[in-house]
Structure formats: structure tokens, C-alpha cells
Enzyme design. Structure first.
Site, PDB file in Angstrom:
ATOM      1  N   SER A   5      31.625 -29.041  35.291  1.00  7.76           N
ATOM      2  CA  SER A   5      32.793 -29.620  34.517  1.00  7.76           C
ATOM      3  C   SER A   5      34.166 -29.327  35.304  1.00  7.76           C
ATOM      4  CB  SER A   5      32.906 -28.934  33.063  1.00  7.76           C
ATOM      5  OG  SER A   5      33.392 -27.410  33.216  1.00  7.76           O
ATOM      6  N   LYS A   6      35.157 -30.065  35.093  1.00 10.46           N
ATOM      7  CA  LYS A   6      36.478 -30.062  35.756  1.00 10.46           C
ATOM      8  C   LYS A   6      36.894 -28.783  35.387  1.00 10.46           C
ATOM      9  CE  LYS A   6      38.602 -33.037  32.255  1.00 10.46           C
ATOM     10  NZ  LYS A   6      39.432 -34.115  32.212  1.00 10.46           N
ATOM     11  N   ARG A   7      36.576 -28.363  34.330  1.00  3.99           N
ATOM     12  CA  ARG A   7      37.412 -26.889  34.085  1.00  3.99           C
ATOM     13  C   ARG A   7      37.194 -25.961  35.133  1.00  3.99           C
ATOM     14  NH1 ARG A   7      35.412 -28.248  29.083  1.00  3.99           N
ATOM     15  NH2 ARG A   7      33.958 -27.086  29.114  1.00  3.99           N
TER      16      ARG A   7
END
Length: 409
Positions: A162-164
Site C-alpha cells: 500500500s502507498k502508506r
């Protein structure tokens, strides 16, 4: 309309249950250990005509898929094989929302059918939804496509990518300097492997080698260290001839040019001469530095002396090799023309000025520091050849000018 067709055959039905009733139903199912799914209340508690009358009266409702209560739905998956799902645990999925818009499940099936999709390849998280799609295909009387559910891409802690937790967009990798060639090879080898193991593969190699049966089950960890290693493996193949550059490598020159601009601007340096930013010059720099970096744009900070003259180095010019540097400078000017300023001739000229052969390494180090201001880098002969005859003399003069001329022993 698909929903009308399904309603008329009891393959789907209108549901008028409130959100409050659905919440109570789910809580009760959880407490009693039953599968959490719609209980068909609106299907069993009223006739088709009554449901239609309430729908015609604009009473708020959704349309649900009527899943059989017995038997099983089998998914023949190209990766996971034959997977059987008891119908008793498959939810009566909402097909049309209360605003009349279709959910993904209905839109996906209708859209794929109308576009004559033959194969559906998607993430493994959709495998459990596929029985609903197969039921829909069967109810419409349509042939279902072949399904292949692929492993998810995972972070190192095995959570879903995920981009997190880092870069996930292609543009982010491109802006960092990874080439399309390296990224394609890296992604292709995540969760799949050819019959014969390869560290890297081009698109031309991947196409004939691909075999869906060799796709792995389970997630694939995205290791950017491996990606950097792969990028370096492609970079080492950088050709000596400018004419042999691939489109991806030419894009690398653009990325390097952009990195140089950013680097120079951040350091407050003056504008770079245009001849140090041409494709031909940058190509020569990359070919010289390809063994020293993993990404082409890294050269901008690793070897900035290729476009910005280094500050004079007093340590090199006034040290034990100071006299040698003066002698080398004279030999470069008197014995070599610009056309003769090649790696072999440069090293031969330096050796000719040495009183003893065992002084070569020290002499090369002093000359490197005097010209580039760096203690290490690509082979010095190659570096000076790229810098060129005139610029090498100029940069050497800058360092020699700040120290007295010693005697050569």
C-alpha cells in the site's frame, strides 16, 4: 435490462430491509456462529408480485442475487485449480443499489460479457467473489471466461502493498530512476518464475517464456533491494556506442539530465554549459560510471564534477605528488592533442612521468583529487577522457595554482 431479466426468473429479487434490520440480523448470526449473510427475508416473506408493487411505488430497495441454498458452485481457476464453494455460505449479493446503480459484481459480469472477455486475471482477493460471478453468468445463460487469480504484492511484513508503506505507483519508480525494462522484469518475476531461472528478463524473453501454470500461490514480497540489484544488472549492459542505446536507455539520459538540474539548483551553482548536457556527453558519462551506481540519476550526485568544475584541491597539489602533477600537466599539454586524449594514452603519459613504478597508485589518487575533488570513482583514464583534454588541463590548473611548485624527486 439485466435486472429485469433476473427478477422475472427469480434469479434476483428486490430487498426492502432497513439498515437497522440488517445490523440486527448480522449481530445475531455472529453470536450464534452462523455464516454472516442475508437471510432471504424479502424473498420468503412476500410474493414476487408484492415486491414488484412496492418497487413500482418507489419504495426504497436494493436488488439481490438469489443464490441457491443447496449444492456448491465450483470455480475452475488457472492458478488455484478447482475450488468448490458451498452455496449455503455464499451471500445474496446486492446487484443494484438503492439509487439504481449497479454494484461491481453485476457491472463486471455484464461488461466482460459485452466485450467478449475470454480471460479474467486479477488479484487473489477476488477469488472468493468469483462464485457469485459464475452464478450470474449461468443465470444469464452466458459462457463464463477463464479465471486466473494472481498472488498479491506484499510488503516485507507480509501486509498488502500500500502507498502508506512506500512507493506503489509506476511514476514513483520512474522518477527515482528505475527504467521500464528493469521494472517490467522485476514485476514479472514477482509470484512467477520461468522454467529456467533468470535474474532478469527482457519483454522479448518474457513473452514466449510465460506459462500461467508457473504462477505461484500466495503473496509475493516486493523487495526494492532486489529491484536495485536488477536495475544495476541492466545498467551494466549499457553499450559503448551511442547509436545502440535503446529507447529505455535514452529515457535514462533524460532522467539524468533532470537530476543534474535539481542537484545544481540545490547547490546554488552557476548554469551548466550546454555541451555538458548533450545526449552524447551524458551517454559517455553513464558508460564510464555504469559499474559505480545502480540508477542512472544517482550519477548526478555521485560524480558532479562531470558538469560542475570541482573546487581546487590544495592537499593533492601541495602533497608528495605535487611535482608529479606539474609534470603530468606539462606532458598532457605538450604530448597529447585533444584527439589523442584517450584512456590508454592518458595512463601511458602518467606512467612516463613517474620516477618509480610503485608510485602509480598514489599518483593516480593525487591526480584524481586535483582534477575531480573526489577520492574515488570510475577508472581515472576513462574519467579524464570523458572530461576531455581542455577541461582536464583547466581543472588541473585550478588546483596547481593554489600551491607552490615543488621539486620532483
Amino acid at each position: 435490462m439485466p435486472d429485469t431479466c433476473l427478477n422475472q426468473t427469480d434469479s434476483a429479487y428486490q430487498c426492502f430491509c432497513s439498515a437497522e434490520r440488517l445490523d440486527i440480523m448480522r449481530l445475531t448470526q455472529q453470536k450464534t456462529g452462523l455464516p454472516v449473510k442475508y437471510d432471504k427475508h424479502c424473498l420468503t416473506s412476500m410474493t414476487r408480485e408484492e415486491r414488484q408493487r412496492r418497487a413500482d411505488a418507489k419504495e426504497t430497495h436494493v436488488v439481490r442475487l438469489n443464490v441457491p441454498t443447496s449444492g456448491a458452485t465450483v470455480v475452475d481457476d488457472m492458478v488455484y485449480g478447482s475450488v468448490s464453494y458451498p452455496n449455503a455460505v455464499i451471500d445474496d449479493q446486492v446487484l443494484l443499489k438503492s439509487d439504481g446503480f449497479p454494484t461491481y459484481h453485476l457491472a463486471n459480469v455484464v461488461d466482460d460479457h459485452l466485450m467478449d472477455i475470454s480471460h479474467v486475471m486479477r488479484g487473489e482477493e477476488w477469488l472468493s467473489s468469483t462464485p457469485k460471478h459464475i452464478i450470474l453468468y449461468n443465470r444469464f445463460g452466458w459462457r463464463a471466461p477463464k479465471f486466473a487469480h494472481l498472488p498479491l504484492l506484499l510488503n516485507k511484513d507480509r501486509t498488502k502493498l500500500s502507498k502508506r508503506q512506500g512507493d506503489v505507483f509506476v511514476e514513483q519508480f520512474r522518477d527515482a530512476g528505475f527504467t521500464a525494462q528493469a521494472l517490467v522484469s522485476f514485476v514479472a518475476l514477482l509470484g512467477w518464475g520461468p522454467e529456467h531461472v533468470h535474474d532478469k528478463m527482457t519483454m522479448e524473453q518474457l513473452i514466449p517464456a510465460f506459462d500461467i501454470s508457473r504462477v505461484h500461490r500466495g503473496g509475493a514480497i516486493v523487495d526494492t533491494v532486489k529491484l536495485r540489484s536488477l536495475s544495476k544488472a541492466f545498467l551494466i549492459e549499457w553499450p559503448a556506442e551511442f547509436e545502440r542505446l535503446t529507447p529505455a536507455q535514452r529515457e535514462g539520459l533524460d532522467a539524468l539530465r533532470a537530476a543534474i538540474s535539481t542537484q545544481v539548483s540545490s547547490n546554488g551553482a552557476n548554469q551548466i554549459p550546454a555541451d555538458r548536457l548533450t545526449d552524447a556527453y551524458l551517454h559517455a558519462v553513464v558508460f564510464t560510471m555504469k559499474d559505480r551506481v545502480s540508477l542512472v540519476p544517482e550519477i548526478a550526485s555521485y560524480a558532479s564534477y562531470f558538469w560542475v568544475d570541482a573546487a581546487p584541491d590544495t592537499q593533492a597539489s601541495s602533497g608528495p605528488f605535487g611535482a608529479l602533477l606539474h609534470a603530468v600537466r606539462r606532458a598532457f599539454a605538450e604530448n597529447l592533442s585533444a584527439a589523442e586524449f584517450t584512456e590508454d594514452r592518458i595512463i601511458a603519459t602518467i606512467k612516463a612521468q613517474l620516477p618509480r613504478e610503485d608510485q602509480l597508485n598514489g599518483a593516480l589518487k593525487a591526480l584524481r583529487m586535483a582534477v575531480t575533488g573526489a577520492k574515488s570513482g570510475a577508472p581515472l583514464g576513462k574519467t579524464l577522457q570523458v572530461l576531455g583534454h581542455s577541461r582536464t588541463l583547466s581543472m588541473l590548473d585550478n588546483s596547481l595554482a593554489v600551491a607552490p611548485q615543488p621539486s620532483l624527486h
